[in-house]
Enzyme design. Structure first.
Site, mmCIF file in Angstrom:
data_model
loop_
_atom_site.group_PDB
_atom_site.id
_atom_site.type_symbol
_atom_site.label_atom_id
_atom_site.label_comp_id
_atom_site.label_asym_id
_atom_site.label_seq_id
_atom_site.Cartn_x
_atom_site.Cartn_y
_atom_site.Cartn_z
ATOM 1 N N ASN A 9 21.081 28.324 147.094
ATOM 2 C CA ASN A 9 21.873 27.290 146.425
ATOM 3 C C ASN A 9 21.898 27.624 144.930
ATOM 4 O O ASN A 9 20.905 27.437 144.242
ATOM 5 C CB ASN A 9 21.207 25.923 146.690
ATOM 6 N N TRP A 10 23.037 28.139 144.482
ATOM 7 C CA TRP A 10 23.112 28.574 143.076
ATOM 8 C C TRP A 10 23.206 27.391 142.116
ATOM 9 O O TRP A 10 23.130 27.563 140.913
ATOM 10 C CB TRP A 10 24.320 29.496 142.870
ATOM 11 N N LYS A 11 23.463 26.202 142.621
ATOM 12 C CA LYS A 11 23.674 25.017 141.775
ATOM 13 C C LYS A 11 24.725 25.346 140.716
ATOM 14 O O LYS A 11 25.687 26.061 141.010
ATOM 15 C CB LYS A 11 22.337 24.542 141.182
ATOM 16 N N HIS A 94 22.069 16.536 148.778
ATOM 17 C CA HIS A 94 21.018 17.167 147.977
ATOM 18 C C HIS A 94 20.390 16.105 147.067
ATOM 19 O O HIS A 94 21.081 15.212 146.578
ATOM 20 C CB HIS A 94 21.605 18.317 147.148
ATOM 21 N N GLU A 96 19.535 16.169 144.086
ATOM 22 C CA GLU A 96 20.153 16.075 142.747
ATOM 23 C C GLU A 96 21.411 15.221 142.805
ATOM 24 O O GLU A 96 21.716 14.485 141.864
ATOM 25 C CB GLU A 96 20.435 17.491 142.203
ATOM 26 N N GLU A 166 13.416 18.899 151.635
ATOM 27 C CA GLU A 166 13.159 19.336 150.267
ATOM 28 C C GLU A 166 12.431 18.227 149.504
ATOM 29 O O GLU A 166 13.088 17.319 148.952
ATOM 30 C CB GLU A 166 14.483 19.646 149.546
ATOM 31 N N GLY A 172 12.411 22.983 141.885
ATOM 32 C CA GLY A 172 12.496 23.505 140.519
ATOM 33 C C GLY A 172 11.237 23.310 139.699
ATOM 34 O O GLY A 172 11.241 23.477 138.482
ATOM 35 N N SER A 212 10.931 25.273 145.490
ATOM 36 C CA SER A 212 10.143 26.370 144.916
ATOM 37 C C SER A 212 9.761 27.448 145.936
ATOM 38 O O SER A 212 8.655 27.977 145.897
ATOM 39 C CB SER A 212 8.903 25.820 144.194
ATOM 40 N N GLY A 234 16.295 28.268 142.464
ATOM 41 C CA GLY A 234 16.034 29.230 141.391
ATOM 42 C C GLY A 234 15.874 30.670 141.857
ATOM 43 O O GLY A 234 16.466 31.596 141.278
#
Ligand code: PGA
Length: 250
Positions: A9-11, A94, A96, A166, A172, A212, A234
């Site tokens: 997931n490149w966000k 997600h 976020e 998650e 992160g 992570s 990440g």
């Protein structure tokens, strides 16, 4: 036998050239797509440019879709649009998006339905905050998040669902759930699905771990009986580290 999935997931990271180079390098890894599925979720503007490449070895996911089919929703895109670009996966719910854009369990259920209506395999995210875990509420929170969606879709659709557990406190932060914590939650999710439906169906659902994931912890996590791979933020932005994670999934 469930395939292991390594999903990146490149966000909101990487410009187009950086993303394109990373994608092309990953297509050359030559992993066996029958055993390990590699999925990339780039920023939405890149999907039409990368997605049409349609290699057999790297698949694409959108990071989100709207809960409606079409309409006056400036800045949004629908599952129907993703399907028209040949995109086969979409992340929904997600943490976020839940925290920063106020997405509710109801909207996430609608997004999941939109995905199924258009032949897209949803990657449904769930997970508790640190405060919820410390209060001992993590199983209840995850149950609520998952059930809100499951009750709105058909059993045959659940077979193709990808769930990503998650824990918010691990995203992160560099803090990964321990192998025991990950297995405990994944097994809990699978058992809950088995008791609401049946064991055979529950055995088909993919449950990924996210938070992570790094090359040095991926092997241990992916070898757990109920962990079917990872949703990686990440560490999916760098060729060497995502390669290490894909290799751990092989
Ligand atoms: P992380 O993100 O790997 O950077 O912790 C995971 C995710 O948010 O999907």
């Amino acid at each position: 036998m469930r395939k292991t999935i390594a999903a990146g997931n490149w966000k909101m990271n990487l410009d187009f050239d950086e993303g394109r180079q990373l994608f092309h390098a990953l297509t050359k890894l030559g992993h066996d797509d029958k055993a390990t599925e590699v999925i990339l979720a780039p920023p939405a503007p890149y999907l039409s440019l990368l997605g049409y490449t349609n290699t057999s070895s790297v698949h694409f996911a959108a990071q989100n879709c709207h809960h409606e089919d079409a309409g006056a929703y400036t800045g949004e895109w629908s599952a129907r649009m993703l399907a028209s670009l040949n995109i086969k996966h979409c992340i929904v719910g997600h943490s976020e998006r839940r925290a920063q854009y106020g997405e509710t369990n109801k909207q996430i259920a609608q997004k999941t339905q939109q995905c199924y209506a258009h032949g897209i395999r949803p990657i449904l995210c769930c997970g508790e905050t640190l405060a919820e875990r410390e209060a001992g509420d993590h199983f209840n929170i995850v149950t609520e998040q998952i059930n809100a969606v499951l009750k709105t879709i058909e059993a045959k659709q659940i077979r193709t669902l990808i769930i990503a557990y998650e824990p918010v406190w691990a995203i992160g932060t560099g803090v990964t759930a321990s192998a025991a914590q990950a297995q405990e939650m994944h097994s809990f999710i699978r058992k809950s699905i088995a008791s609401s439906y049946d064991r055979e169906l529950a055995e088909q659902v993919h449950i990924l771990y996210g938070g992570s994931v790094k090359p040095d912890n991926a092997k241990e996590l992916f070898s757990l009986p109920d962990v079917d791979g990872g949703l990686v933020g990440g560490a999916s932005l760098d060729y060497e580290s995502f390669k290490g994670i894909i290799e751990a999934a092989i």
